[in-house]
Design an enzyme around this catalytic site. Structure first.
Site, short mmCIF file in Angstrom:
data_model
loop_
_atom_site.label_atom_id
_atom_site.label_comp_id
_atom_site.label_asym_id
_atom_site.label_seq_id
_atom_site.Cartn_x
_atom_site.Cartn_y
_atom_site.Cartn_z
N GLU A 1 0.89 -1.16 0.00
CA GLU A 1 0.00 0.00 0.00
C GLU A 1 0.92 1.21 0.00
O GLU A 1 1.66 1.43 0.96
CB GLU A 1 -0.88 -0.03 1.26
CG GLU A 1 -1.72 1.23 1.45
CD GLU A 1 -2.37 1.28 2.84
OE1 GLU A 1 -2.73 0.21 3.39
OE2 GLU A 1 -2.50 2.40 3.37
N ARG B 1 0.94 10.20 1.21
CA ARG B 1 1.33 11.15 2.27
C ARG B 1 2.53 11.98 1.86
O ARG B 1 3.05 12.74 2.67
CB ARG B 1 1.69 10.39 3.55
CG ARG B 1 0.50 9.71 4.16
CD ARG B 1 0.86 9.04 5.44
NE ARG B 1 -0.07 7.96 5.68
CZ ARG B 1 0.04 7.06 6.64
NH1 ARG B 1 1.07 7.08 7.45
NH2 ARG B 1 -0.85 6.12 6.77
N THR C 1 -4.09 6.00 2.36
CA THR C 1 -4.31 7.36 2.82
C THR C 1 -5.05 8.17 1.74
O THR C 1 -4.72 9.32 1.45
CB THR C 1 -2.99 8.06 3.22
OG1 THR C 1 -2.15 7.13 3.90
CG2 THR C 1 -3.24 9.22 4.17
N LYS D 1 -10.49 -1.91 6.71
CA LYS D 1 -9.26 -1.69 7.47
C LYS D 1 -9.66 -1.31 8.90
O LYS D 1 -10.61 -0.54 9.08
CB LYS D 1 -8.48 -0.55 6.79
CG LYS D 1 -7.29 -0.03 7.58
CD LYS D 1 -6.50 0.94 6.73
CE LYS D 1 -5.38 1.59 7.55
NZ LYS D 1 -4.35 2.18 6.69
#
Ligand code: 3PG
Length: 202
Positions: free
Chosen positions: A38, A42, A65, A125
């Site tokens: 993943e 960011r 994210t 998640k």
């Protein structure tokens, strides 16, 4: 894709700011036996990192994210195969469902899980897992939310991974501990050790 992810049982979570690191990262993870990551959005150049990996067909590439439907779309256009979000954003979820893009939205509470059920999401998640009660919280969710499976993330490492993977409602775990940017030999080693741990469980 979902089957492959479930069989790998662990998703490395990586923040990279340098697109030139993308290929060495994938080489190290593959050498360790985990052809999946993943890539979190960011950093300023995270989308370029994903773009660099577009051609690595053997690698399962996720974008994490993700905070909006627009970001999800951009990540998929850049080459992401699946989307992970830290919280439950209905607009992002709906965009992914309408476009047949696998999404693992973040949940932290029963209210979030109700939203997941409402959107027919079966794999979520659980973030930040350790802070929110970890294994005990997942055991508590298994009663009322027995159809939902979890990807716990946040605070998971080689010392507690096996406790999570022993739970029947854990689909896979996420974690960043095996990646040391710029030390790709160490990344391959830590990845191989994690894979060994997983193989010992089965
Ligand atoms: C995430 O992005 O989901 C977490 O920051 C990863 O958590 P970890 O660094 O504790 O593995």
């Amino acid at each position: 894709m979902i089957d492959l992810l479930q069989s790998l049982k662990l998703i490395p979570i990586v923040s990279l700011d340098e697109p030139d690191d993308a290929e060495p990262l994938v080489d190290a993870l593959c050498a360790g036996g985990l052809p999946v990551a993943e890539i979190t959005l960011r950093t300023d150049r995270a989308m370029d990192v994903i773009r660099r990996l577009h051609h690595r067909d053997e690698f399962l590439l996720g974008a994490g994210t993700v905070h909006s439907a627009e970001q999800a779309q951009e990540a998929v256009e850049a080459g992401a195969h699946f989307i992970v979000t830290p919280g439950f954003n209905p607009r992002t979820v709906v965009w992914c469902l309408e476009n047949d893009v696998p999404i693992f939205p973040g949940v932290a509470t029963p209210t979030d899980l109700e939203m997941a059920l409402e959107h027919n999401i079966e794999v979520v998640k659980f973030f930040p897992a350790e802070t929110l009660g970890g294994v005990n919280a997942l055991k508590a969710f298994s009663g009322p939310y027995h159809n939902i499976r979890f990807i716990p993330t946040g605070g998971i490492n080689a010392s507690n991974l096996s406790y999570y993977l022993a739970l029947s409602n854990v689909f896979a775990c996420g974690g960043s501990w095996m990646v040391e940017v710029d030390n790709w030999d160490q990344t391959a080693l830590l990845t191989a050790q994690a894979v060994e741990l997983i193989n010992d469980l089965t």
